[in-house]
Design an enzyme around this catalytic site. Sequence first.
Site, PDB file in Angstrom:
ATOM      1  N   HIS A  81       2.538  -9.985   0.365  1.00 45.62           N
ATOM      2  CA  HIS A  81       2.016  -8.816   1.606  1.00 45.62           C
ATOM      3  C   HIS A  81       3.018  -8.635   2.550  1.00 45.62           C
ATOM      4  O   HIS A  81       3.274  -7.565   2.715  1.00 45.62           O
ATOM      5  CB  HIS A  81       0.763  -9.389   2.142  1.00 45.62           C
ATOM      6  CG  HIS A  81       0.308  -8.543   3.373  1.00 45.62           C
ATOM      7  ND1 HIS A  81      -0.667  -7.772   3.291  1.00 45.62           N
ATOM      8  CD2 HIS A  81       0.627  -8.789   4.493  1.00 45.62           C
ATOM      9  CE1 HIS A  81      -1.050  -7.301   4.558  1.00 45.62           C
ATOM     10  NE2 HIS A  81      -0.092  -7.801   5.367  1.00 45.62           N
ATOM     11  N   GLU A  82       3.520  -9.903   3.044  1.00 46.22           N
ATOM     12  CA  GLU A  82       4.537  -9.741   4.168  1.00 46.22           C
ATOM     13  C   GLU A  82       5.794  -9.086   3.628  1.00 46.22           C
ATOM     14  O   GLU A  82       6.287  -8.199   4.516  1.00 46.22           O
ATOM     15  CB  GLU A  82       5.086 -11.226   4.461  1.00 46.22           C
ATOM     16  CG  GLU A  82       3.765 -11.779   5.255  1.00 46.22           C
ATOM     17  CD  GLU A  82       2.888 -11.007   6.460  1.00 46.22           C
ATOM     18  OE1 GLU A  82       3.647 -10.185   6.983  1.00 46.22           O
ATOM     19  OE2 GLU A  82       1.743 -11.351   6.329  1.00 46.22           O
TER      20      GLU A  82
ATOM     21  N   HIS B  54       5.776  -5.519   3.791  1.00 44.88           N
ATOM     22  CA  HIS B  54       6.310  -4.750   4.972  1.00 44.88           C
ATOM     23  C   HIS B  54       7.696  -4.476   4.926  1.00 44.88           C
ATOM     24  O   HIS B  54       7.868  -3.401   5.379  1.00 44.88           O
ATOM     25  CB  HIS B  54       5.693  -5.471   6.350  1.00 44.88           C
ATOM     26  CG  HIS B  54       4.265  -5.717   6.574  1.00 44.88           C
ATOM     27  ND1 HIS B  54       3.484  -4.337   6.550  1.00 44.88           N
ATOM     28  CD2 HIS B  54       3.420  -6.643   6.480  1.00 44.88           C
ATOM     29  CE1 HIS B  54       2.307  -4.756   6.743  1.00 44.88           C
ATOM     30  NE2 HIS B  54       1.947  -6.103   6.657  1.00 44.88           N
TER      31      HIS B  54
ATOM     32  N   GLU C 260      -1.500  -2.121   6.343  1.00 38.51           N
ATOM     33  CA  GLU C 260      -1.606  -3.372   6.207  1.00 38.51           C
ATOM     34  C   GLU C 260      -2.295  -3.350   4.861  1.00 38.51           C
ATOM     35  O   GLU C 260      -2.012  -4.121   3.694  1.00 38.51           O
ATOM     36  CB  GLU C 260      -2.551  -3.783   7.316  1.00 38.51           C
ATOM     37  CG  GLU C 260      -1.858  -4.365   8.434  1.00 38.51           C
ATOM     38  CD  GLU C 260      -1.113  -5.303   8.384  1.00 38.51           C
ATOM     39  OE1 GLU C 260      -1.116  -6.341   7.344  1.00 38.51           O
ATOM     40  OE2 GLU C 260      -0.102  -5.548   9.317  1.00 38.51           O
TER      41      GLU C 260
END
Length: 326
Positions: free
Chosen positions: A147-148, A151, A223
């Site tokens: 997920h991170e 970004h 997100e």
Amino acid sequence: MNLTVLKLRLGMILTSLGIFLLGFALVFAIISYFYGLSLAPAIIVGILSFLIALNIIQWLFGPYVINAMYRAVEVTPNDPKYGWLIDVVNEVAYYNRISPPPKVYIADVPFPNAFAYGSPIAGRRVAITLPLLKILNKEEIKAVLGHELGHLRHKDVELLMAIGLIPALIFWIGYSLMWSGMLGGEGGGRNNNGGSLWLVGIALLAVSYIFQFFLLYLNRMREAYADVNSAETVPGGAENLQRALAKITLSIDPETLERYRNKQANIANMLFFAPTEVQEDIPENNVDELIEYWKREKVPWYADFFSDHPHPAKRIQLLEKLKFSH
């Protein structure tokens, strides 16, 4: 491509364009009215130049400020306790085709979280807080990192910084008009009596606040898109991210499950909530039960209206769809 993901991408594009076009149209119309069509571009470019310069400085040096705030310390390969995290981050970076992989930091703060950040002079970085390492297993950490790093891969910091210029521009123009009106409308423009300048300035300040909700909406989609990235790039990412989200919630709010059992669900935003004490021993059956509640929950549209992250149930339901599309 999964239809849900396609809708998400289309929504992000349309929202970004909408914020830009609506914001610029509003600003251009008001500046043109008060100062004339010929002066409007110069005024807008002047204020934008100032805001861009300010944002670039914050972006370049922000990682050093973040490290100080979060007491983040870089992990080295020979670290006997946390050195293994470098291999984990390198693996997830490989899945995401990010080279070189980001530097790894441990953040000494009292809540479970992970975040990606960086700048051209600081390089790419990913930080993991100590409580997160205590409650998640290695596969769940990989999913969170998916997920991170999503970004970083999607350049979310740069995108949101660029779009954030619009409400900032509206605010500064409103602020200038308000003070110009308070000083009697001096400034050489047309139609600029003090009363109208002041009223329009106050209105623009309110509009800049409203635009922040558009940014929150866009951020929630970013997100969700980072969740998609974890599901699509990390093996088992969808299921492990579901479990990570449940564990994070239960660790900072142990009463969450009981409220669901009593049909009085009211979950707080988990990523920016700083609890006084984090629960580390989370029974696996509680994790499973909470995920099942989330899968069935019907989330009203306003549930996450003031949040920069989607409601946890929305995230679990999106990940559930992705589990069966790969």
